[in-house]
Design an enzyme around this catalytic site. Structure first.
Site, PDB file in Angstrom:
ATOM      1  CE1 TYR A 148      57.629  70.902  -6.784  1.00 16.04           C
ATOM      2  CE2 TYR A 148      58.009  73.163  -7.384  1.00 16.04           C
ATOM      3  CZ  TYR A 148      57.559  71.909  -7.711  1.00 16.04           C
ATOM      4  OH  TYR A 148      57.049  71.674  -8.953  1.00 16.04           O
ATOM      5  CB  SER A 149      63.367  71.758  -2.204  1.00 16.10           C
ATOM      6  OG  SER A 149      63.919  71.207  -1.025  1.00 16.10           O
TER       7      SER A 149
END
Length: 106
Positions: A54-55
């Site tokens: 992530y992101s």
């Protein structure tokens, strides 16, 4: 009122609402995340989902941003670590910027 469920046989109770963090670092910045963390904790959410990739969408520039944001908040609020249960996962092979695209987990 928040409801909680046992997390397997760990003895931990996790909120039935889990705060997803996959936008932190691309769509949300540290200040946004700080507000969201505080709001979640104030409302009984103790379960936070993150991942090393992530992101989203994953890019070399966004890789690890969400975990860095959580870590930054925790570094400024160390006494509150016990209020948060983090669920994380590692990425499999394939992205060249994560462990050179292989299975190098050690």
């Amino acid at each position: 009122m928040m409801k909680y469920s046992p997390l397997g046989r760990t003895g931990l109770e996790v909120s039935r609402v889990c705060l997803g963090t996959m936008t932190w670092g691309t769509q949300n910045n540290q200040a946004d995340a700080d507000v969201q963390i505080e709001y979640a904790l104030a409302n009984g959410i103790n379960f936070f989902d993150t991942a090393e990739m992530y992101s989203v969408p994953p890019t070399p520039e966004s890789y690890g941003k969400t975990e860095a944001i959580i870590g930054d908040w925790l570094s400024r609020n160390p006494s509150r670590r016990g209020e948060m249960i983090l669920a994380t996962k590692i990425a499999g092979p394939g992205l060249h910027y994560i462990r050179d695209g292989g299975y190098n987990y050690g």
